[in-house]
Enzyme design. Sequence first.
Site, PDB file in Angstrom:
ATOM      1  N   GLY A   4       7.243 -15.851   5.181  1.00  0.00           N
ATOM      2  CA  GLY A   4       8.161 -14.934   4.782  1.00  0.00           C
ATOM      3  C   GLY A   4       8.530 -13.837   5.814  1.00  0.00           C
ATOM      4  O   GLY A   4       7.765 -13.830   6.702  1.00  0.00           O
ATOM      5  N   GLN A  62      11.068  -5.781   8.328  1.00  0.00           N
ATOM      6  CA  GLN A  62      10.159  -6.157   9.409  1.00  0.00           C
ATOM      7  C   GLN A  62      11.265  -6.217  10.759  1.00  0.00           C
ATOM      8  O   GLN A  62      10.586  -6.128  11.731  1.00  0.00           O
ATOM      9  CB  GLN A  62       9.423  -7.317   9.194  1.00  0.00           C
ATOM     10  CG  GLN A  62       8.522  -7.084   8.157  1.00  0.00           C
ATOM     11  CD  GLN A  62       7.891  -8.579   7.950  1.00  0.00           C
ATOM     12  OE1 GLN A  62       8.314  -9.334   7.068  1.00  0.00           O
ATOM     13  NE2 GLN A  62       6.635  -8.621   8.519  1.00  0.00           N
ATOM     14  N   CYS A  67       0.065 -10.656   8.273  1.00  0.00           N
ATOM     15  CA  CYS A  67       1.559 -10.108   8.134  1.00  0.00           C
ATOM     16  C   CYS A  67       1.956 -10.414   9.674  1.00  0.00           C
ATOM     17  O   CYS A  67       1.314 -10.044  10.304  1.00  0.00           O
ATOM     18  CB  CYS A  67       1.566  -8.795   7.809  1.00  0.00           C
ATOM     19  SG  CYS A  67       3.222  -7.916   7.525  1.00  0.00           S
ATOM     20  N   LEU A  68       3.290 -10.714   9.735  1.00  0.00           N
ATOM     21  CA  LEU A  68       3.802 -10.852  11.175  1.00  0.00           C
ATOM     22  C   LEU A  68       4.012  -9.413  11.635  1.00  0.00           C
ATOM     23  O   LEU A  68       3.871  -9.339  12.907  1.00  0.00           O
ATOM     24  CB  LEU A  68       5.102 -11.628  11.015  1.00  0.00           C
ATOM     25  CG  LEU A  68       5.262 -12.929  10.579  1.00  0.00           C
ATOM     26  CD1 LEU A  68       6.450 -13.257  10.511  1.00  0.00           C
ATOM     27  CD2 LEU A  68       4.337 -13.808  11.583  1.00  0.00           C
ATOM     28  N   HIS A  76       4.379  -9.825  -1.465  1.00  0.00           N
ATOM     29  CA  HIS A  76       4.256  -9.191  -0.050  1.00  0.00           C
ATOM     30  C   HIS A  76       5.333  -8.668   0.426  1.00  0.00           C
ATOM     31  O   HIS A  76       5.704  -7.573   0.942  1.00  0.00           O
ATOM     32  CB  HIS A  76       3.616 -10.210   0.569  1.00  0.00           C
ATOM     33  CG  HIS A  76       3.251  -9.927   2.022  1.00  0.00           C
ATOM     34  ND1 HIS A  76       1.959  -9.945   2.672  1.00  0.00           N
ATOM     35  CD2 HIS A  76       4.076  -9.613   3.136  1.00  0.00           C
ATOM     36  CE1 HIS A  76       2.105  -9.430   3.988  1.00  0.00           C
ATOM     37  NE2 HIS A  76       3.607  -9.526   4.272  1.00  0.00           N
ATOM     38  N   GLU A  77       6.538  -9.638   0.290  1.00  0.00           N
ATOM     39  CA  GLU A  77       7.726  -9.343   0.804  1.00  0.00           C
ATOM     40  C   GLU A  77       8.400  -8.025   0.330  1.00  0.00           C
ATOM     41  O   GLU A  77       9.146  -7.206   0.921  1.00  0.00           O
ATOM     42  CB  GLU A  77       8.735 -10.527   0.837  1.00  0.00           C
ATOM     43  CG  GLU A  77       8.349 -11.836   1.563  1.00  0.00           C
ATOM     44  CD  GLU A  77       7.606 -11.554   3.193  1.00  0.00           C
ATOM     45  OE1 GLU A  77       8.066 -10.424   3.753  1.00  0.00           O
ATOM     46  OE2 GLU A  77       6.948 -12.246   3.406  1.00  0.00           O
ATOM     47  N   HIS A  88       7.235  -4.924   1.422  1.00  0.00           N
ATOM     48  CA  HIS A  88       8.044  -4.392   2.579  1.00  0.00           C
ATOM     49  C   HIS A  88       9.255  -3.764   2.358  1.00  0.00           C
ATOM     50  O   HIS A  88       9.448  -2.599   3.018  1.00  0.00           O
ATOM     51  CB  HIS A  88       8.290  -5.599   3.540  1.00  0.00           C
ATOM     52  CG  HIS A  88       7.159  -6.152   4.467  1.00  0.00           C
ATOM     53  ND1 HIS A  88       6.243  -5.258   5.299  1.00  0.00           N
ATOM     54  CD2 HIS A  88       6.537  -7.453   4.521  1.00  0.00           C
ATOM     55  CE1 HIS A  88       5.366  -6.171   5.954  1.00  0.00           C
ATOM     56  NE2 HIS A  88       5.700  -7.362   5.417  1.00  0.00           N
TER      57      HIS A  88
HETATM   58  O1  GNR Z   1       3.241 -15.651   7.329  1.00  0.00           O
HETATM   59  C1  GNR Z   1       2.729 -14.881   6.489  1.00  0.00           C
HETATM   60  N1  GNR Z   1       1.580 -15.333   5.863  1.00  0.00           N
HETATM   61  C2  GNR Z   1       1.331 -14.712   4.547  1.00  0.00           C
HETATM   62  C3  GNR Z   1      -0.068 -15.180   4.225  1.00  0.00           C
HETATM   63  C4  GNR Z   1      -0.415 -14.484   3.067  1.00  0.00           C
HETATM   64  C5  GNR Z   1       0.109 -13.660   2.390  1.00  0.00           C
HETATM   65  C6  GNR Z   1       1.219 -13.136   2.658  1.00  0.00           C
HETATM   66  C7  GNR Z   1       2.005 -13.654   3.871  1.00  0.00           C
HETATM   67  S1  GNR Z   1       3.480 -13.101   4.339  1.00  0.00           S
HETATM   68  C8  GNR Z   1       3.485 -13.326   6.229  1.00  0.00           C
HETATM   69  C9  GNR Z   1       4.837 -13.290   6.646  1.00  0.00           C
HETATM   70  C10 GNR Z   1       5.084 -12.109   6.602  1.00  0.00           C
HETATM   71  O2  GNR Z   1       4.382 -10.661   7.391  1.00  0.00           O
HETATM   72  N2  GNR Z   1       5.809 -11.504   5.723  1.00  0.00           N
HETATM   73  O3  GNR Z   1       6.027 -10.154   5.635  1.00  0.00           O
HETATM   74 NI    NI Z   2       4.489  -9.184   6.193  1.00  0.00          NI
END
Ligand code: GNR
Ligand code: NI
Length: 169
Positions: free
Chosen positions: A46, A51, A92-93, A134-135, A138
Site C-alpha cells: 500500500g 508518503q 512501512c515504506l 495503516h494507510e 498515514h
Molecule cells: O508494504 C507494506 N507492508 C505492510 C505490512 C504490514 C502492515 C502494513 C503494511 S503497509 C506497507 C506499505 C506502506 O508503508 N504503506 O503505507
Molecule cells: Ni506505511
Amino acid sequence: MALLTILCYPDPRLHTVAEPVAQVDDSLRTLIDDMIETMYDSNGVGLAATQVNVHQRLVVIDVSETRDQPMTLINPEIEWASDESHTNEEGCLSVPGVYDQVERADLIRIKALDRNGKSFKLEAEGMLSVCIQHEMDHLMGKVFVEYLSPLKRNRIRTKLLKSQRESIR
Ligand code: GNR
Ligand code: NI
C-alpha cells in the site's frame, strides 16, 4: 509514468493531516498511476499520498499475490470496525527495515471513491483490513511507530537519522 520519492521517518511532513480530494480528474489519475508504480517498485502492499508528500486523502493498495490488482481509495471513511482486534507484524515504506507488532481491528467496513469518482463500500479482513487501517493512519499524519513505546520509537528515530545521514554522503 514516474517514480515518486517516499518520505522517510522522522520527516515531520509525515505528520501532516491530509485534506479531502475535491475533484477526481485526470491530474489526480496521473498521481494515482505514479503512486501505484512507486508502490510496486518498492514492493509495498500500500501507499498513502502523505508518503509522497501529497496531503490529500488518497491511498493505493494491492494485497494480491500476483501484484496486478491495484485498488484506489479516495476520501476513505471507516463506517464500522469490529471490537475484536489482533496484533500483526507491520512494516512501512517510510520506516525502512523496521517491523513490529501493532493491534488493529479484525474487520472493517469502509466507504470511498474509486478512480472514476464513484462511491463504493468494502468489507475487509486479514491483510487488506490491516493495510487499509495503516494507510488511513498515514492520512491522519500517523506512522505505525507511534503505537510503539517511546523507547523503541526513539531508537528507531536515531537509527533512521543515522542511516539517512550516511546515505547522503
Ligand atoms: O508494504 C507494506 N507492508 C505492510 C505490512 C504490514 C502492515 C502494513 C503494511 S503497509 C506497507 C506499505 C506502506 O508503508 N504503506 O503505507
Ligand atoms: Ni506505511
